[in-house]
Design a protein around this motif. Structure first.
Motif, PDB file in Angstrom:
ATOM      1  N   ILE A 105       1.779   8.039   7.593  1.00 24.35           N
ATOM      2  CA  ILE A 105       1.807   7.875   6.139  1.00 24.35           C
ATOM      3  C   ILE A 105       2.920   6.910   5.766  1.00 24.35           C
ATOM      4  N   GLU A 106       2.995   5.787   6.505  1.00 27.19           N
ATOM      5  CA  GLU A 106       4.131   4.902   6.361  1.00 27.19           C
ATOM      6  C   GLU A 106       4.281   4.347   4.952  1.00 27.19           C
ATOM      7  N   HIS A 107       3.205   4.240   4.207  1.00 28.15           N
ATOM      8  CA  HIS A 107       3.319   3.733   2.836  1.00 28.15           C
ATOM      9  C   HIS A 107       2.483   4.596   1.895  1.00 28.15           C
ATOM     10  N   ARG A 108       3.170   5.544   1.219  1.00 30.82           N
ATOM     11  CA  ARG A 108       2.532   6.333   0.170  1.00 30.82           C
ATOM     12  C   ARG A 108       3.366   6.260  -1.110  1.00 30.82           C
ATOM     13  N   GLU A 109       4.107   5.179  -1.249  1.00 27.67           N
ATOM     14  CA  GLU A 109       4.961   5.046  -2.430  1.00 27.67           C
ATOM     15  C   GLU A 109       4.126   4.944  -3.701  1.00 27.67           C
ATOM     16  N   GLY A 164       2.447  -5.168  -5.047  1.00 28.93           N
ATOM     17  CA  GLY A 164       1.377  -5.347  -4.080  1.00 28.93           C
ATOM     18  C   GLY A 164       1.229  -4.145  -3.159  1.00 28.93           C
ATOM     19  N   ILE A 165       2.353  -3.542  -2.771  1.00 34.28           N
ATOM     20  CA  ILE A 165       2.315  -2.344  -1.924  1.00 34.28           C
ATOM     21  C   ILE A 165       1.708  -1.176  -2.693  1.00 34.28           C
ATOM     22  N   ILE A 166       2.089  -1.010  -3.970  1.00 32.38           N
ATOM     23  CA  ILE A 166       1.526   0.070  -4.790  1.00 32.38           C
ATOM     24  C   ILE A 166       0.007  -0.108  -4.919  1.00 32.38           C
ATOM     25  N   GLU A 167      -0.417  -1.334  -5.199  1.00 30.98           N
ATOM     26  CA  GLU A 167      -1.842  -1.609  -5.345  1.00 30.98           C
ATOM     27  C   GLU A 167      -2.583  -1.311  -4.041  1.00 30.98           C
ATOM     28  N   ALA A 202      -6.275   2.004  -0.736  1.00 30.39           N
ATOM     29  CA  ALA A 202      -6.501   2.700   0.530  1.00 30.39           C
ATOM     30  C   ALA A 202      -6.627   4.206   0.343  1.00 30.39           C
ATOM     31  N   GLY A 203      -6.415   4.687  -0.874  1.00 31.20           N
ATOM     32  CA  GLY A 203      -6.522   6.114  -1.126  1.00 31.20           C
ATOM     33  C   GLY A 203      -5.324   6.917  -0.662  1.00 31.20           C
TER      34      GLY A 203
END
Length: 354
Positions: free
Chosen positions: A230-234, A271-274, A279-280
């Motif tokens: 879950i490296e990016h769930r910000e 861009g990371i948030i989007e 990606a759900g």
């Protein structure tokens, strides 16, 4: 928490900030900080990425309020930036004026298990991130002296799977804390002396508890069996300073107000948030943009912090509206100031917008 509605997540966030402040000002926490500083007078500051996984106080089991963080995308800094140079110089002068030396941890981060869990700011290129930290170290030495009698910069890797520190010595050797066994605790001071032979003795003694604390943290992480996919769930972007209460990983992208091109890290964070929404990994019902500026004194200092925080929230929101119009429709904006002595996050209701 990541799966709750955006309103529930925002409510949870401010409750977290309130709990952090209550703990910070408690008599026990205050006395713990005073006792720690009496035993370890070296001031410690850390330059690190906006990635929420990199939390050095938590990774070293250091009491809150001891380590001063500075965050930016990918841990990218340049001491030539006017505001950054001023903030760092003022911080160092403040500590030196009361007889304290300053240890500067200049960090890059990576994952031993997967390149994709590395630093997105450097395109997951650990070598490039490391090269940048070496350049920052040279800039610190050019600014504060290369003899390291008062200010000592250390390049420090941070391995996010285990929360492990990797110290780069002045002689090219490294110390990977994740590879240390319990039986080696008694040799740590000698290892630090070999790694940093010109470091003042008191500073080495003050670096030692960070290494010991990191050993404890690594054992805790391994025992807990952390989920690594879950490296990016910000779900929030924080702009400004005063976000120490966000001690949970994969929660926030924190952007310090240092770079002259503040729009660049804001665009990349958006861009990371989007990407997280598409990606759900997080709900697509909304994300939070939170701006904060710290103040020490009431009156002029607080008023200036209010203006700064309002500017940051308006600037960041406008960048997101221009670059990510669809995402901007899901943006919740909150603006606050932080009472630095108490770490109380104070919302500016008149500046909030959805």
């Amino acid at each position: 928490m990541h799966d709750q509605s955006i309103d529930e997540r925002i409510e949870w966030l401010f409750a977290l900030a309130q709990r952090h402040s209550a703990q910070f000002v408690s008599p026990e926490a205050y006395l713990a900080r005073e006792r720690y500083l009496a035993n370890h007078p070296t001031a410690i500051m850390v330059l690190k990425c906006m990635d929420g996984r990199i939390n050095i106080p938590v990774a070293t089991n250091t009491p809150p309020g001891i380590i001063q963080p500075f965050r930016n995308l990918g841990g990218m800094f340049n001491l030539g930036w006017p505001y950054l140079g001023e903030v760092l110089a003022d911080h160092v002068q403040e500590k030196v004026a009361v007889g304290r030396r300053v240890l500067v941890l200049i960090t890059y981060h990576f994952s031993r298990g997967s390149e994709s869990r590395g630093c997105a700011g450097f395109g997951f290129d650990t070598d490039a991130a490391m090269a940048h930290t070496l350049e920052i170290k040279r800039q610190v030495e050019a600014t504060f002296g290369s003899d390291h009698g008062t200010v000592y910069p250390i390049v420090c890797g941070f391995e996010t799977d285990d929360d492990a520190l990797v110290l780069h010595g002045s002689n090219g050797a490294t110390l990977n804390v994740a590879e240390l066994g319990e039986s080696e605790r008694g040799t740590l001071l000698q290892r630090l002396e070999a790694l940093f032979p010109e470091m003042p003795g008191q500073m080495r003694c003050d670096l030692l508890p960070l290494i010991e604390g990191n050993m404890d943290r690594i054992a805790e992480v391994r025992t807990a069996g952390r989920t690594l996919d879950i490296e990016h769930r910000e779900w929030m972007i924080c702009v400004g300073r005063g976000f120490d209460f966000l001690h949970m990983p994969n929660l926030a992208l924190i952007i310090g107000p240092y770079s002259p091109d503040l729009a660049d890290p804001i665009r990349k964070a958006a861009g990371i948030i989007e990407s997280n929404m598409r990606a759900g990994r997080i709900p697509d019902d909304g994300f939070l943009l939170l701006a904060s500026a710290p103040y020490r004194d009431i009156g002029v200092d607080r008023a200036r912090a209010q203006l700064k925080s309002r500017f940051l929230s308006q600037f960041a929101a406008e960048v997101i509206r221009e670059e990510f119009p669809e995402l901007a429709g899901k943006m919740r904006v909150r603006t606050a100031v932080l009472n630095w002595p108490s770490r109380t996050l104070e919302r500016l209701e008149d500046a909030d917008a959805d």
